[in-house]
Scaffold this active site. Structure first.
Site, PDB file in Angstrom:
ATOM      1  N   ILE A 125       8.532 -12.684 -11.736  1.00 51.07           N
ATOM      2  CA  ILE A 125       8.970 -11.316 -11.451  1.00 51.07           C
ATOM      3  C   ILE A 125       9.910 -11.306 -10.247  1.00 51.07           C
ATOM      4  O   ILE A 125      10.659 -10.369 -10.050  1.00 51.07           O
ATOM      5  CB  ILE A 125       7.782 -10.350 -11.201  1.00 51.07           C
ATOM      6  CG1 ILE A 125       7.001 -10.728  -9.953  1.00 51.07           C
ATOM      7  CG2 ILE A 125       6.882 -10.255 -12.418  1.00 51.07           C
ATOM      8  CD1 ILE A 125       6.127  -9.598  -9.426  1.00 51.07           C
ATOM      9  N   ASP A 126       9.845 -12.388  -9.440  1.00 49.19           N
ATOM     10  CA  ASP A 126      10.639 -12.422  -8.203  1.00 49.19           C
ATOM     11  C   ASP A 126      12.129 -12.682  -8.440  1.00 49.19           C
ATOM     12  O   ASP A 126      12.930 -12.474  -7.539  1.00 49.19           O
ATOM     13  CB  ASP A 126      10.098 -13.498  -7.252  1.00 49.19           C
ATOM     14  CG  ASP A 126       8.702 -13.178  -6.761  1.00 49.19           C
ATOM     15  OD1 ASP A 126       8.303 -12.004  -6.828  1.00 49.19           O
ATOM     16  OD2 ASP A 126       8.008 -14.099  -6.304  1.00 49.19           O
ATOM     17  N   MET A 168       6.593  -7.011  -4.093  1.00 45.28           N
ATOM     18  CA  MET A 168       6.487  -8.465  -4.050  1.00 45.28           C
ATOM     19  C   MET A 168       7.853  -9.103  -3.788  1.00 45.28           C
ATOM     20  O   MET A 168       8.888  -8.463  -3.964  1.00 45.28           O
ATOM     21  CB  MET A 168       5.862  -8.996  -5.333  1.00 45.28           C
ATOM     22  CG  MET A 168       4.351  -8.866  -5.319  1.00 45.28           C
ATOM     23  SD  MET A 168       3.589  -9.697  -6.716  1.00 45.28           S
ATOM     24  CE  MET A 168       1.862  -9.624  -6.236  1.00 45.28           C
ATOM     25  N   GLY A 169       7.817 -10.357  -3.415  1.00 44.42           N
ATOM     26  CA  GLY A 169       9.045 -11.083  -3.079  1.00 44.42           C
ATOM     27  C   GLY A 169       8.760 -11.924  -1.862  1.00 44.42           C
ATOM     28  O   GLY A 169       8.831 -11.435  -0.739  1.00 44.42           O
ATOM     29  N   GLU A 221       7.375  -8.217   0.578  1.00 42.49           N
ATOM     30  CA  GLU A 221       6.213  -8.783   1.289  1.00 42.49           C
ATOM     31  C   GLU A 221       6.603  -9.938   2.214  1.00 42.49           C
ATOM     32  O   GLU A 221       5.931 -10.209   3.197  1.00 42.49           O
ATOM     33  CB  GLU A 221       5.177  -9.280   0.275  1.00 42.49           C
ATOM     34  CG  GLU A 221       5.717 -10.393  -0.594  1.00 42.49           C
ATOM     35  CD  GLU A 221       4.759 -10.925  -1.639  1.00 42.49           C
ATOM     36  OE1 GLU A 221       3.558 -10.642  -1.567  1.00 42.49           O
ATOM     37  OE2 GLU A 221       5.244 -11.645  -2.528  1.00 42.49           O
ATOM     38  N   ARG A 272       3.035   6.473   6.222  1.00 46.11           N
ATOM     39  CA  ARG A 272       2.035   5.841   5.352  1.00 46.11           C
ATOM     40  C   ARG A 272       2.642   4.624   4.677  1.00 46.11           C
ATOM     41  O   ARG A 272       3.856   4.580   4.451  1.00 46.11           O
ATOM     42  CB  ARG A 272       1.569   6.821   4.261  1.00 46.11           C
ATOM     43  CG  ARG A 272       0.910   8.070   4.787  1.00 46.11           C
ATOM     44  CD  ARG A 272      -0.469   7.743   5.351  1.00 46.11           C
ATOM     45  NE  ARG A 272      -0.889   8.771   6.286  1.00 46.11           N
ATOM     46  CZ  ARG A 272      -1.561   9.859   5.947  1.00 46.11           C
ATOM     47  NH1 ARG A 272      -1.899  10.069   4.696  1.00 46.11           N
ATOM     48  NH2 ARG A 272      -1.907  10.734   6.855  1.00 46.11           N
ATOM     49  N   HIS A 278      -0.170  -6.354  -7.314  1.00 47.52           N
ATOM     50  CA  HIS A 278      -0.157  -6.940  -8.655  1.00 47.52           C
ATOM     51  C   HIS A 278       0.131  -5.939  -9.773  1.00 47.52           C
ATOM     52  O   HIS A 278       0.307  -6.348 -10.921  1.00 47.52           O
ATOM     53  CB  HIS A 278      -1.481  -7.675  -8.902  1.00 47.52           C
ATOM     54  CG  HIS A 278      -1.626  -8.855  -7.987  1.00 47.52           C
ATOM     55  ND1 HIS A 278      -2.075  -8.726  -6.699  1.00 47.52           N
ATOM     56  CD2 HIS A 278      -1.324 -10.159  -8.168  1.00 47.52           C
ATOM     57  CE1 HIS A 278      -2.060  -9.909  -6.120  1.00 47.52           C
ATOM     58  NE2 HIS A 278      -1.612 -10.800  -6.985  1.00 47.52           N
ATOM     59  N   GLN A 280       2.803  -4.649 -10.117  1.00 37.35           N
ATOM     60  CA  GLN A 280       4.160  -5.046 -10.532  1.00 37.35           C
ATOM     61  C   GLN A 280       4.148  -6.171 -11.567  1.00 37.35           C
ATOM     62  O   GLN A 280       5.124  -6.401 -12.263  1.00 37.35           O
ATOM     63  CB  GLN A 280       4.954  -5.538  -9.313  1.00 37.35           C
ATOM     64  CG  GLN A 280       5.216  -4.470  -8.289  1.00 37.35           C
ATOM     65  CD  GLN A 280       5.495  -5.072  -6.917  1.00 37.35           C
ATOM     66  OE1 GLN A 280       6.637  -5.228  -6.537  1.00 37.35           O
ATOM     67  NE2 GLN A 280       4.463  -5.409  -6.167  1.00 37.35           N
ATOM     68  N   ARG A 281       3.059  -6.897 -11.621  1.00 35.85           N
ATOM     69  CA  ARG A 281       3.003  -8.042 -12.544  1.00 35.85           C
ATOM     70  C   ARG A 281       2.264  -7.739 -13.833  1.00 35.85           C
ATOM     71  O   ARG A 281       2.369  -8.485 -14.806  1.00 35.85           O
ATOM     72  CB  ARG A 281       2.274  -9.208 -11.855  1.00 35.85           C
ATOM     73  CG  ARG A 281       3.134  -9.953 -10.930  1.00 35.85           C
ATOM     74  CD  ARG A 281       2.769 -11.391 -10.685  1.00 35.85           C
ATOM     75  NE  ARG A 281       1.440 -11.831 -10.823  1.00 35.85           N
ATOM     76  CZ  ARG A 281       0.830 -12.671  -9.986  1.00 35.85           C
ATOM     77  NH1 ARG A 281       1.471 -13.096  -8.916  1.00 35.85           N
ATOM     78  NH2 ARG A 281      -0.376 -13.097 -10.194  1.00 35.85           N
TER      79      ARG A 281
HETATM   80  O1  F6P Z   1       4.746 -14.104  -9.090  1.00 34.38           O
HETATM   81  C1  F6P Z   1       5.270 -14.383  -7.798  1.00 34.38           C
HETATM   82  C2  F6P Z   1       4.538 -13.560  -6.826  1.00 34.38           C
HETATM   83  O2  F6P Z   1       4.655 -12.304  -7.350  1.00 34.38           O
HETATM   84  C3  F6P Z   1       4.988 -13.517  -5.358  1.00 34.38           C
HETATM   85  O3  F6P Z   1       5.953 -12.563  -5.045  1.00 34.38           O
HETATM   86  C4  F6P Z   1       3.701 -13.226  -4.651  1.00 34.38           C
HETATM   87  O4  F6P Z   1       3.721 -13.637  -3.321  1.00 34.38           O
HETATM   88  C5  F6P Z   1       2.725 -14.010  -5.438  1.00 34.38           C
HETATM   89  O5  F6P Z   1       3.196 -13.969  -6.767  1.00 34.38           O
HETATM   90  C6  F6P Z   1       1.310 -13.525  -5.345  1.00 34.38           C
HETATM   91  O6  F6P Z   1       0.581 -14.102  -6.369  1.00 34.38           O
HETATM   92  P1  F6P Z   1      -0.992 -14.387  -6.403  1.00 34.38           P
HETATM   93  O7  F6P Z   1      -1.657 -13.216  -5.809  1.00 34.38           O
HETATM   94  O8  F6P Z   1      -1.270 -14.581  -7.848  1.00 34.38           O
HETATM   95  O9  F6P Z   1      -1.205 -15.641  -5.613  1.00 34.38           O
END
Ligand code: F6P
Length: 348
Positions: A125-126, A168-169, A221, A272, A278, A280-281
């Site tokens: 996703i990154d 995320m990123g 992040e 805030r 997650h 996003q995933r």
């Molecule tokens: O999929 C990549 C990612 O989304 C990163 O941006 C993030 O830091 C990481 O996964 C977090 O993944 P997990 O919580 O599964 O370790």
């Protein structure tokens, strides 16, 4: 010929579309396919299931991965490479299709050099994988983040608040930049551009001066704050845990809260933080990710048919092409500064 498919690393919407496409195309080519469970772990544990027309039916629109995933690193496991080769040989699996990001495909690239036949499909996703214009999963994540920003906008405005949205990123700010641009963020903070709190607060204050008593700040992040003690250009990460995974990654998260507290203290605006995490995933992939995943999967099977190993399917313009796994995993694809310049036009 028997092919083994695996999905490694963090999941991404569209994984099932790729699995389905690899299987459908491979069956057309009269290959057999097995799916290894939980990424490289499945090959090391010899844990797999046969993939057939039936097992991949009805999964195109489903998020996650029917094969499960893990962050197992073959090269961190004692005799990992030997075990993997032994297990593949015993089951008659000749080629692996590794669907993953930098870490999973980094292992695939090394395995290729160690004599394992492997092809790759770029997932994250990154969107930070080199040698491809886009990875699948990114479009869905950007859509989720953009919808969240839209929703946060209306509540920020109603309450005259600043809202910091953490997306995320880890090393690249693609999600932050795209969702921030699409959602009309007032500031976008990315890992590529360490920032000063002063500059961020200045934006909030200047907006207030022209009657805009709310602001939306999108932050990746992995963004880094430059402090007085730490004025180097890299800044420092905010971590949610010091534990490392088998690829040496620490767990990020929490910078949104740190920045929100600072803004409130420095500007007096109620602030805030919302961490999208997650969300996003998860969930159903967009049409774009389903189509991209499907094209990648079909292409991966074709690479096997042509005997082109050590390669990855990549999107270049509107074409799917083969690139070396080594080229794809050598270095992360960080933000194009020209894109950040576009985003900056709208700050404040
Ligand atoms: O999929 C990549 C990612 O989304 C990163 O941006 C993030 O830091 C990481 O996964 C977090 O993944 P997990 O919580 O599964 O370790």
């Amino acid at each position: 010929m028997k092919i083994g498919v695996l999905t490694g690393g963090g999941d991404a919407p569209g994984l099932n579309a790729v699995i389905r496409a690899v299987v459908r195309k491979a069956l057309k080519l009269n290959y057999e396919v097995v799916g290894y469970k939980k990424g490289w772990k499945g090959v090391l544990d010899n844990d797999f299931e046969k993939l057939t027309l039936e097992t991949v039916s009805g999964i195109l629109h489903r998020g996650g991965t029917i094969l499960g995933s893990s962050r197992t690193n073959v090269y961190k496991v004692e005799n990992g490479v030997e075990t993997l080769k032994k297990n593949m040989k015993a089951e008659g699996v000749e080629v692996l299709v590794a669907i993953g990001g930098e870490d999973t495909l980094g292992v695939a690239s090394k395995l290729h050099k160690d004599g394992v036949k492997v092809v790759g499909v770029p997932k994250t996703i990154d969107n930070d994988l080199s040698a491809t214009d886009f990875t699948f999963g990114f479009d869905t994540a950007v859509g989720v983040a953009t919808e969240a920003i839209d929703r946060l906008h209306t509540t920020a405005e109603s309450h005259n608040r600043v809202i910091v949205v953490e997306v995320m990123g880890r090393h690249a700010g693609w999600i932050a930049l795209y969702s921030g641009l699409a959602g009309g963020a007032d500031v976008i903070l990315t890992p590529e551009q360490p920032f000063n709190m002063e500059d961020v607060c200045e934006v909030v204050k200047s907006r207030a001066a022209r009657g805009k008593t709310f602001s939306i700040i999108v932050i990746a992040e992995g963004a880094k704050i430059k402090t007085e003690e730490n004025t180097d250009k890299d800044g420092s990460f905010v971590l949610s845990s010091l534990k490392k995974d088998s690829f040496g990654h620490v767990r990020l998260g929490g910078i949104g809260n740190v920045v929100a507290e600072e803004i409130e203290e420095r500007t007096g605006f109620e602030t805030r933080a919302t961490v999208l995490g997650h969300i996003q995933r998860g969930g159903t992939p967009t049409a774009f990710d389903r189509v991209l995943g499907t094209r990648f999967g079909v292409f991966a099977a074709e690479l096997i048919q042509r005997g082109e190993f050590g390669k990855m399917a990549a999107l270049k313009g509107n074409d799917i092409v083969a690139v070396d796994l080594e080229e794809a995993t050598g270095k992360l694809k960080t933000l194009d500064p020209k894109l950040y310049d576009v985003a900056e036009t709208f700050f404040g």
